[in-house]
Design an enzyme around this catalytic site. Structure first.
Site, short mmCIF file in Angstrom:
data_model
loop_
_atom_site.label_atom_id
_atom_site.label_comp_id
_atom_site.label_asym_id
_atom_site.label_seq_id
_atom_site.Cartn_x
_atom_site.Cartn_y
_atom_site.Cartn_z
N HIS A 47 32.67 27.23 42.51
CA HIS A 47 31.70 27.98 41.71
C HIS A 47 32.41 29.10 40.95
CE1 HIS A 47 28.39 30.62 40.63
NE2 HIS A 47 28.93 31.58 41.36
N ASP A 77 39.59 30.80 7.75
CA ASP A 77 39.64 30.09 9.03
C ASP A 77 40.52 30.90 9.98
OD1 ASP A 77 39.94 28.07 11.13
OD2 ASP A 77 39.24 26.64 9.63
N TRP A 123 38.38 31.61 45.40
CA TRP A 123 39.04 31.55 44.09
C TRP A 123 40.30 32.39 44.09
CZ3 TRP A 123 39.86 35.11 39.94
CH2 TRP A 123 39.44 36.42 40.19
N SER A 140 45.87 27.14 27.77
CA SER A 140 44.80 27.16 26.77
C SER A 140 44.44 28.60 26.39
CB SER A 140 43.59 26.42 27.33
OG SER A 140 42.43 26.80 26.68
N SER A 141 44.31 29.46 27.40
CA SER A 141 43.93 30.85 27.11
C SER A 141 45.00 31.56 26.31
CB SER A 141 43.72 31.64 28.40
OG SER A 141 42.69 31.09 29.14
N HIS A 181 42.87 42.00 38.28
CA HIS A 181 42.08 43.09 37.73
C HIS A 181 42.05 43.08 36.21
CE1 HIS A 181 39.47 46.44 37.78
NE2 HIS A 181 40.14 46.83 36.73
N GLU A 220 42.13 40.52 34.52
CA GLU A 220 41.23 39.40 34.26
C GLU A 220 39.77 39.84 34.23
OE1 GLU A 220 41.51 36.24 33.49
OE2 GLU A 220 39.44 35.63 33.85
N TYR A 240 38.65 42.53 33.23
CA TYR A 240 38.40 43.18 31.94
C TYR A 240 38.46 42.19 30.80
CZ TYR A 240 37.65 47.46 34.17
OH TYR A 240 37.08 48.40 34.96
N SER A 292 28.19 46.57 21.43
CA SER A 292 28.42 47.62 20.43
C SER A 292 28.08 47.14 19.02
CB SER A 292 29.89 48.07 20.44
OG SER A 292 30.25 48.46 21.73
N HIS A 346 43.15 48.07 44.46
CA HIS A 346 41.84 48.43 45.01
C HIS A 346 41.12 47.20 45.56
CE1 HIS A 346 40.06 48.04 40.66
NE2 HIS A 346 39.99 46.89 41.27
N HIS A 347 41.65 46.00 45.31
CA HIS A 347 41.07 44.80 45.91
C HIS A 347 41.63 44.55 47.30
CE1 HIS A 347 38.97 43.42 42.30
NE2 HIS A 347 39.96 43.97 41.64
N THR A 367 34.87 54.01 30.83
CA THR A 367 33.70 53.15 30.93
C THR A 367 32.43 53.96 30.69
OG1 THR A 367 34.93 51.95 32.63
CG2 THR A 367 32.63 51.35 32.33
N LYS A 417 31.78 54.70 27.03
CA LYS A 417 31.13 53.58 26.33
C LYS A 417 29.62 53.64 26.49
CE LYS A 417 34.50 50.52 25.40
NZ LYS A 417 34.28 49.88 24.15
N ARG A 466 31.04 38.44 53.23
CA ARG A 466 30.89 37.42 52.20
C ARG A 466 31.55 36.12 52.66
NH1 ARG A 466 35.32 39.27 47.57
NH2 ARG A 466 34.67 37.36 46.54
C1 HEM Z 1 33.61 51.19 36.66
C2 HEM Z 1 34.28 50.10 36.66
C3 HEM Z 1 34.67 49.32 37.89
C4 HEM Z 1 35.17 49.74 39.08
C5 HEM Z 1 35.49 51.18 39.47
C6 HEM Z 1 35.35 48.57 39.91
C7 HEM Z 1 35.86 48.59 41.20
C8 HEM Z 1 36.00 47.47 42.00
C9 HEM Z 1 36.59 47.47 43.31
C10 HEM Z 1 37.14 48.70 44.02
C11 HEM Z 1 36.54 46.20 43.79
C12 HEM Z 1 37.07 45.70 45.14
C13 HEM Z 1 36.03 45.71 46.17
C14 HEM Z 1 36.49 45.07 47.44
O1 HEM Z 1 36.84 43.87 47.43
O2 HEM Z 1 36.47 45.76 48.46
C15 HEM Z 1 35.93 45.39 42.78
C16 HEM Z 1 35.71 44.02 42.90
C17 HEM Z 1 35.39 43.21 41.85
N1 HEM Z 1 35.06 43.63 40.58
FE1 HEM Z 1 34.91 45.55 39.93
N2 HEM Z 1 34.95 47.47 39.23
C18 HEM Z 1 34.54 47.87 37.99
C19 HEM Z 1 34.10 47.06 36.98
C20 HEM Z 1 34.16 45.68 37.01
C21 HEM Z 1 33.97 44.83 35.87
C22 HEM Z 1 33.68 45.31 34.47
C23 HEM Z 1 34.11 43.56 36.31
C24 HEM Z 1 34.02 42.25 35.57
C25 HEM Z 1 33.32 41.99 34.55
C26 HEM Z 1 34.37 43.60 37.71
C27 HEM Z 1 34.54 42.48 38.49
C28 HEM Z 1 34.88 42.51 39.81
C29 HEM Z 1 35.07 41.32 40.61
C30 HEM Z 1 34.97 39.86 40.13
C31 HEM Z 1 35.39 41.76 41.90
C32 HEM Z 1 35.59 40.92 43.16
C33 HEM Z 1 36.77 40.07 43.16
C34 HEM Z 1 36.85 39.28 44.45
O3 HEM Z 1 37.19 39.87 45.50
O4 HEM Z 1 36.57 38.07 44.43
N3 HEM Z 1 34.39 44.91 38.12
N4 HEM Z 1 35.60 46.18 41.70
CU LIG Z 2 39.51 45.28 40.12
#
Ligand code: HEM
Ligand SMILES: [Cu+2]
Ligand SMILES: [Cu+2]
Lengths: 268, 525
Positions: free
Chosen positions: B77, B106, B142, B169-170, B253, B255, B257, B268, B302-303, B328, B331, B450
């Site tokens: 997924h 083009d 993933w 591709s990307s 990370h 990614e 963004y 915007s 941070h992950h 952020t 914005k 999770r």
């Molecule tokens: C203010 C902005 C943001 C902050 C401070 C932030 C912070 C974080 C942090 C600290 C985690 C890790 C949490 C953990 O696993 O314990 C996380 C996970 C995640 N964030 Fe954000 N985030 C922000 C914005 C975004 C944005 C804009 C996206 C994507 C469009 C995003 C997508 C994700 C995803 C996909 C994960 C989980 C990845 C995984 O473990 O599978 N975040 N974020």
């Molecule tokens: Cu992140």
């Protein structure tokens, strides 16, 4: 409104056993309490920012719409406000970072521990070794849960006591004692987590990670593995029974006696 | 210049028809449409898997699938939604919009463009085929963390090869975007006069070029660990499993963004159009986007706060992550200031854009909470994180994509969609998305990890609500398909300037635009 809630409750399964807990538990250790405090601090900070930003937005949506005859203004930049809304959030963040950093320093200080418990993750159970007291055993999900959780087990899991939250051998720990946990794993990465005792830590093959807990209140605390570790990741619970020190010592000697008796039995 | 135009015309007359037209096309609009249709298909494939997950989680106990298959569903997924749905949708929008927004005929590299699309169907066929293997598809999440991912069955080399293809591709797509934007803008369009959507895509393209090779390196090392006796990530051979996580998130990370910056650009664009007022703080929007992109390379750990980093590392990654909230926030404030004292109307694209601002911000709030390391020790790997990233990705990235489709569909097709159906689609989607993902905050905080196929009964009620929401959300998207079909069949023609408050070169073209968008470059004052 009430009626809708009742109706919903009727439709929803297992509403008798379930509870509606919506927040992080405050827990019973210094580390869980500080995590909770930081969590609540950030929660309220975001609530206040949210009320201001969404409030302005909703006001604008109501009053600055074409259908009420509002004419568009012409402004589209202002260095002054840009600076304001860069600096103020920055200062708020600094104010949050200070207590968080302090908390972190406290949480990572594993010195001066009373006892050391080595925890090893396996697919899919835990091994516990009390390094000073020489007790060790494995701990895995209890049989009742394990039978009920199979696909088509024919058992109603709502009738299983502590479904998925019970083990065959509980970890027993003394209260008011700094316990140092040494975490490692034998196969893949696991994570040891009991929410009420504070945060989790990964158990990684080849690494020995440290975590400390100091339980202030006797009781039974339940948790689970928190890092995906294969098919039975959802089925490796953790149960910690916290007891006063004296009782703990009794438990240790009992365990040891059993151990001796067992080995003598085997010897015979 | 004139000879160039001649060449293009020559090409035009040799265009094959039928299926071959789509296979051999080098036209930016055709390729844009291919990307968008492909992405829509993948939304439904990935969505179907999500519904299997939610059906199993509707109540405690295992009713439908075995845990191993459940893990394959969560892994697939995520891979499908990220690489198959959201990223191709943005590339499709880039293909359609970049030439007509910068006044070009083009894309700069049309043959490369064809290739970057046609890699995708092969890559995803290969990825999806692993589900039919005896040993099943990938099941390690993933994030593909070793050692678990090294335990996988025969699917692993296929998954890795398909991710390599997606990366190629990307990268090709990103090169094309950069070449087009830097070389083919209409005379007079300086960088700081570019539409904001173009800016966000330019920055995204650089992120792609920087991040995708890192992922490629990480998964290649996984491959050699598994098949060629290396032990980059195997502790027993002197390797380091945590190293994989560092490399993965160094890609991961940026990614996230990549998945949101183009969405910022879309919002915007739409907010000023329906506020009838220029975007507030254009310059600061550009700088904020650029600083988010730069910061995104120094926050990755941070992950992985729970892997046992040194204290100094934890503090560093906490502070840098918190810092990202500043640009952020800028914005969001700028969007609100754009609406402020405007003259707003609420057509479907605007509704989706407004919902984006509120719901994305909620995701940003939980992001800020997650950034706090002491609290993250509790949040990490729970449903709280699941709630966070779904808020930024579904009512974030996906809403922006839907908003963009409603906004530009009349331009693309020359037909107007049904506004009342569009609004119905909006309300259904918004209600169900919150019903699905908001309760996940609660169960996460209450202690539900999770990636589990079954859970203790205390989490039952919120999970049941989330499952109901998920099915409602999925069904509501069938309405979207109907609206697209209905638009193409309807006889309501769209004007050239579809929205009275909209600005930009694309609105000076006919609806639908001519095959070679701007044959003569317009002048931008
Ligand atoms: C203010 C902005 C943001 C902050 C401070 C932030 C912070 C974080 C942090 C600290 C985690 C890790 C949490 C953990 O696993 O314990 C996380 C996970 C995640 N964030 Fe954000 N985030 C922000 C914005 C975004 C944005 C804009 C996206 C994507 C469009 C995003 C997508 C994700 C995803 C996909 C994960 C989980 C990845 C995984 O473990 O599978 N975040 N974020
Ligand atoms: Cu992140
Ligand atoms: Cu696990």
């Amino acid at each position: 409104m009430k009626r809708i809630i009742y109706l919903l409750a009727l439709v929803l399964p297992s509403q008798i056993l379930a509870d509606w807990q919506v927040n992080m538990p405050r827990g019973v250790t210094p580390t869980s309490e500080i995590a909770y405090d930081i969590h609540m601090l950030m929660f309220w900070v975001t609530v206040v920012i949210g009320v201001l930003v969404f409030g302005a937005m909703i006001y604008s949506i109501i009053y600055h719409r074409k259908s009420v005859g509002h004419q568009p203004a012409k402004f589209h930049e202002s260095t002054k406000v840009e600076i304001i809304w860069t600096v103020i959030p920055f200062l708020i963040l600094v104010a949050c970072a200070i207590p968080a950093t302090k908390a972190l320093i406290m949480m990572e200080d594993t010195s001066d521990a009373g006892i050391t418990l080595k925890v090893t993750g396996y697919q899919w159970m835990w091994e516990y070794e009390y390094l000073e007291d020489g007790v060790n055993f494995f701990s895995k999900i209890d049989n009742k849960s394990n039978n009920a959780r199979r696909l088509n087990s024919g058992k109603d899991v709502n009738n299983v006591e502590n479904y998925l939250r019970n083990v065959d051998n509980e970890v027993v720990l003394p209260t008011d004692t700094k316990v140092r946990l040494l975490l490692t794993a034998s196969d893949v990465i696991h994570a040891w987590w009991v929410p009420e005792l504070g945060g989790k830590k990964d158990a990684i093959p080849g690494y020995v990670n440290e975590l400390w807990i100091n339980i202030k209140k006797p009781g039974v605390y339940r948790g689970a593995c928190a890092e995906l570790c294969g098919k039975d990741h959802g089925f490796m619970p953790i149960v910690v029974r916290a007891v006063p020190k004296l009782e703990y010592e009794k438990w240790v000697s009992l365990k040891k006696d059993n151990r001796v008796a067992e080995s003598q039995n085997i010897g015979r | 210049m004139s000879t160039n135009v001649q060449d293009i015309h020559e090409d035009h007359h040799h265009t094959p028809s039928g299926l071959m037209r789509w296979i051999t096309t080098t036209n930016h609009k055709d390729i844009g449409s291919l990307y968008l249709w492909f992405s829509l298909l993948m939304f439904f494939v990935g969505g179907f898997m999500a519904l299997i997950i939610r059906a199993e989680l509707f109540e405690p106990g295992l009713q439908l699938v075995v845990p191993g298959f459940f893990n394959q569903m969560t892994t697939m997924h995520a891979l499908i939604m990220i690489f198959g749905a959201v990223m191709p949708a943005f590339v499709g929008l880039a293909n359609w919009q970049i030439p007509i927004m910068i006044g070009a005929p083009d894309m700069a590299l049309p043959r490369l463009n064809n290739w970057s699309f046609w890699i995708l169907p092969f890559a995803f066929t290969m990825l999806l085929s692993t589900l039919f293997f005896d040993s099943g598809g990938p099941a390690a999440g993933w994030t593909l963390y070793p050692p678990l991912s090294l335990q996988g069955g025969n699917s692993m080399p296929f998954v890795i090869l398909s991710i390599h293809l997606l990366g190629i591709s990307s990268i090709l797509g990103a090169i094309n975007v950069i070449a087009t934007i830097l070389n083919m803008r209409a005379p007079g369009m300086t960088l700081m006069k570019m539409p904001i959507f173009i800016w966000t895509w330019l920055i995204t393209a650089f992120l792609l070029i920087a991040a995708m090779p890192v992922l490629a390196g990480a998964i290649t090392m996984l491959l050699t660990d598994r098949f060629f006796g290396t032990s980059f990530f195997t502790a027993s051979g002197g390797g380091d499993p945590v190293m994989f996580q560092h490399i993965f998130w160094f890609f991961g990370h940026p990614e996230v963004y990549i998945l949101i910056l183009p969405a910022f650009g879309i919002v915007s664009t739409i907010i000023p159009a329906f506020s009838r007022k220029k975007l507030f703080g254009y310059d600061s929007m550009v700088y904020a986007t650029a600083s988010i992109a730069l910061l995104s390379f120094i926050v990755w750990a941070h992950h992985m706060f729970t892997v046992g980093m040194p204290l100094a590392g934890e503090i560093f990654f906490m502070l840098t992550t918190m810092l990202i909230a500043v640009p952020t926030g800028i914005k969001v404030f700028n969007w609100v200031a754009t609406m402020w004292r405007g003259s707003m109307t609420f057509e479907t694209p605007m509704l989706f854009a407004l919902a984006f601002i509120i719901l994305f911000t909620i995701g940003g709030f939980s992001g800020l909470m997650l950034a706090m390391t002491p609290a993250d020790f509790q949040y990490h790997d729970t449903y709280f994180v699941v709630a966070h990233f779904h808020y930024v990705l579904v009512p974030g990235a996906v809403f922006a994509i839907i908003a963009a489709v409603y906004y530009w569909l009349p331009k693309w097709t020359g037909k107007m969609y049904s506004e009342s159906l569009g609004k119905l689609h909006f309300w259904l989607t918004t209600i169900f998305v919150n019903l699905t993902f908001f309760p996940m905050h609660f169960v996460g905080l209450a202690g539900m990890p999770r990636r589990i196929p079954d859970y203790p009964v205390q989490f039952a009620d919120f999970n049941a609500i989330a499952s109901v929401g998920a099915f409602g959300f999925g069904l509501s998207q069938l309405l979207f398909i109907y609206i697209l079909y209905n638009t193409l069949k309807r006889d309501v023609t769209a004007e050239d300037k579809v929205w009275d408050g909209a600005e930009g070169l694309e609105w000076t073209l006919s609806s639908p635009p001519p095959y070679h968008s701007f044959e003569k470059a317009p002048r931008v004052e």
